[in-house]
Write an enzyme that holds these catalytic residues in place. Structure first.
Site, PDB file in Angstrom:
ATOM      1  N   GLY A 161      -9.635   7.927  -2.383  1.00 47.87           N
ATOM      2  CA  GLY A 161     -10.251   9.238  -2.279  1.00 47.87           C
ATOM      3  C   GLY A 161     -11.084   9.324  -1.021  1.00 47.87           C
ATOM      4  O   GLY A 161     -11.007   8.450  -0.145  1.00 47.87           O
ATOM      5  N   HIS A 176       1.141   4.904  -2.477  1.00 47.10           N
ATOM      6  CA  HIS A 176       0.624   5.679  -3.602  1.00 47.10           C
ATOM      7  C   HIS A 176       1.769   6.348  -4.358  1.00 47.10           C
ATOM      8  O   HIS A 176       2.616   7.021  -3.751  1.00 47.10           O
ATOM      9  CB  HIS A 176      -0.340   6.760  -3.108  1.00 47.10           C
ATOM     10  CG  HIS A 176      -1.618   6.219  -2.545  1.00 47.10           C
ATOM     11  ND1 HIS A 176      -2.777   6.125  -3.300  1.00 47.10           N
ATOM     12  CD2 HIS A 176      -1.929   5.749  -1.307  1.00 47.10           C
ATOM     13  CE1 HIS A 176      -3.744   5.621  -2.539  1.00 47.10           C
ATOM     14  NE2 HIS A 176      -3.254   5.382  -1.333  1.00 47.10           N
ATOM     15  N   HIS A 211      -9.768   0.644  -0.393  1.00 46.47           N
ATOM     16  CA  HIS A 211      -9.618   1.491   0.785  1.00 46.47           C
ATOM     17  C   HIS A 211     -10.902   1.402   1.623  1.00 46.47           C
ATOM     18  O   HIS A 211     -11.983   1.710   1.135  1.00 46.47           O
ATOM     19  CB  HIS A 211      -9.417   2.949   0.368  1.00 46.47           C
ATOM     20  CG  HIS A 211      -8.022   3.287  -0.048  1.00 46.47           C
ATOM     21  ND1 HIS A 211      -7.480   2.877  -1.240  1.00 46.47           N
ATOM     22  CD2 HIS A 211      -7.061   4.022   0.580  1.00 46.47           C
ATOM     23  CE1 HIS A 211      -6.244   3.343  -1.340  1.00 46.47           C
ATOM     24  NE2 HIS A 211      -5.960   4.040  -0.248  1.00 46.47           N
ATOM     25  N   ASP A 244       1.788   4.057   2.849  1.00 43.39           N
ATOM     26  CA  ASP A 244       0.711   4.874   2.300  1.00 43.39           C
ATOM     27  C   ASP A 244       1.281   5.955   1.375  1.00 43.39           C
ATOM     28  O   ASP A 244       1.114   5.890   0.163  1.00 43.39           O
ATOM     29  CB  ASP A 244      -0.145   5.484   3.409  1.00 43.39           C
ATOM     30  CG  ASP A 244      -1.515   5.929   2.914  1.00 43.39           C
ATOM     31  OD1 ASP A 244      -1.911   5.523   1.799  1.00 43.39           O
ATOM     32  OD2 ASP A 244      -2.208   6.653   3.637  1.00 43.39           O
ATOM     33  N   HIS A 291       0.847  -1.196   0.000  1.00 41.45           N
ATOM     34  CA  HIS A 291       0.000   0.000   0.000  1.00 41.45           C
ATOM     35  C   HIS A 291       0.885   1.249   0.000  1.00 41.45           C
ATOM     36  O   HIS A 291       1.297   1.746   1.041  1.00 41.45           O
ATOM     37  CB  HIS A 291      -0.926  -0.002   1.216  1.00 41.45           C
ATOM     38  CG  HIS A 291      -2.041   1.000   1.118  1.00 41.45           C
ATOM     39  ND1 HIS A 291      -3.370   0.641   1.118  1.00 41.45           N
ATOM     40  CD2 HIS A 291      -2.024   2.350   0.996  1.00 41.45           C
ATOM     41  CE1 HIS A 291      -4.127   1.724   1.014  1.00 41.45           C
ATOM     42  NE2 HIS A 291      -3.317   2.784   0.943  1.00 41.45           N
ATOM     43  N   GLU A 295     -10.726   3.396   7.105  1.00 42.04           N
ATOM     44  CA  GLU A 295      -9.757   4.447   7.441  1.00 42.04           C
ATOM     45  C   GLU A 295     -10.530   5.673   7.938  1.00 42.04           C
ATOM     46  O   GLU A 295     -10.493   6.016   9.113  1.00 42.04           O
ATOM     47  CB  GLU A 295      -8.895   4.795   6.228  1.00 42.04           C
ATOM     48  CG  GLU A 295      -7.844   5.866   6.523  1.00 42.04           C
ATOM     49  CD  GLU A 295      -7.112   6.325   5.268  1.00 42.04           C
ATOM     50  OE1 GLU A 295      -6.030   6.910   5.419  1.00 42.04           O
ATOM     51  OE2 GLU A 295      -7.623   6.116   4.147  1.00 42.04           O
TER      52      GLU A 295
END
Length: 369
Positions: A189, A30, A216, A309, A28, A219
């Site tokens: 998002g 980005h 996702h 992340d 994970h 969270e």
């Protein structure tokens, strides 16, 4: 190409050089959140962008202030800068190449990089152009790392924006590239108010083609989001997933698991936790790593994994995240090996490649056991 990003020392980083030597799996991370500061500055200048800082240290501090806001929405807003520079094939390839080299220098042997192609089209690229540019950069980075003596494999996860209407198109894009570097699908998002059920058509298409997805969930939203990820998203992994604790009663004589939590644990649904990021976005409201549910979930038998992340925004690395957990919870080498094997068990690879990577992980952890 700029020099690798040198993350400034943070407190309680444990035996970081030793952890860096361990073979690791990154699930994970980005692409938009992992650029080098120097790359943003150079690309931003060439594009005439007004940036909030003009040197590497100040820019890193700007991102860290946004990360420490305690709000996922505020963190997401800080992405505007990296997305703004990632609009040409040259920059996309450069960023992807540097991404691989940064992971390789941190001891990663297998990585899945997620990014949103639909956000990279303002300068005339098509979706396929963007994916091709990133794949070219990844392959260059892999070859360069190999020449430097580090074997690493990195594949793409194509992300659709959950607050947008392009998920079916991105799912079709992922299927077009499934044998050319794209390993899976994701939605990202703002989580609250945009459940996976809004993208059911995309997930049903992927399921019909036996193409994997991670979602996702858990969270910025709670149990309903996780449930939708599992039911509507057919997710085999949960991006973060830390709010699964809302279905765990830890009071009384022993923890009791609700229906969703029991399913996640008993079916080995991997939790892609990102400790520092989870504190920064408010997924762990206290902001105290000792109160992160990682250790509770680990002790209860959940398949927890360690991730970054957004390495740039959180000013971290995978090794640093692991070292922080060691300092906080007293983990030893067997625990660290288990976290990597957990990640590998859910990696979007075939059985043969998984067996090869497992051998590397076990061998790499053996000398310290």
């Amino acid at each position: 190409m700029s020099s690798p990003r040198d993350v400034r020392p943070l407190p309680a980083a444990g035996d970081l050089p030793r952890v860096r030597e361990l073979p690791k799996v990154s699930l994970h991370d980005h692409l938009e959140g992992g650029l080098r500061e120097s790359t943003i500055l150079e690309a931003g200048e060439s594009l005439g962008l007004a940036l909030p800082a003009d040197d590497v240290e100040s820019l890193g501090a700007w991102f860290l202030r946004a990360a420490n806001s305690g709000s996922l929405v505020t963190v997401l807003e800080s992405f505007w800068m990296s997305v703004a520079v990632m609009q040409t094939a040259d920059v996309l390839s450069r960023v992807a190449c540097e991404y691989v080299l940064d992971l390789a220098s941190d001891g990663v042997i297998y990585g899945e990089v997620r990014w949103a192609p639909e956000n990279m089209l303002t300068k005339g690229l098509s979706l396929d152009d963007a994916v091709e540019a990133v794949q070219s950069g990844l392959e260059t980075g892999i070859a360069t790392a190999a020449a430097q003596g580090h074997r690493i494999v990195v594949r793409q996860l194509l992300t659709a924006m959950r607050n947008g209407a392009n998920s079916l198109e991105i799912a079709r894009l992922a299927l077009r590239w499934r044998d050319r570097g794209v390993a899976g699908f994701d939605i990202a998002g703002p989580e609250a108010g945009f459940p996976p059920s809004l993208h059911r058509d995309a997930f049903e298409l992927l399921a019909s083609e036996f193409f994997p997805a991670t979602v996702h969930a858990g969270e910025a939203a709670g149990l309903d989001s996780i449930r939708s990820a599992l039911v509507d998203g057919r997710a085999s992994r949960l991006g973060h997933g830390v709010r699964i604790t809302e279905d765990i009663d830890a009071t009384g004589t022993g923890p009791r698991l609700g229906q969703v939590a029991r399913w996640v644990r008993d079916h080995g649904v991997v939790l892609e936790t990102s400790p520092t990021s989870n504190l920064q976005t408010g997924a762990v409201p206290s902001g105290n790593l000792a109160e992160h549910p990682f250790d509770l979930l680990h002790r209860l038998g959940f398949a927890v994994t360690v991730n970054t992340d957004n390495r740039l925004i959180s000013q971290t690395t995978l090794s640093h995240e692991i070292a922080l957990l060691c300092d906080t919870f007293g983990y030893g080498l067997p625990d660290l090996e288990r976290f990597q094997l957990n990640a590998l068990s859910a990696a979007f690879v075939d059985a043969g490649e998984r067996a090869q990577l497992e051998a590397v992980i076990r061998t790499g952890h053996a000398p310290w056991s």
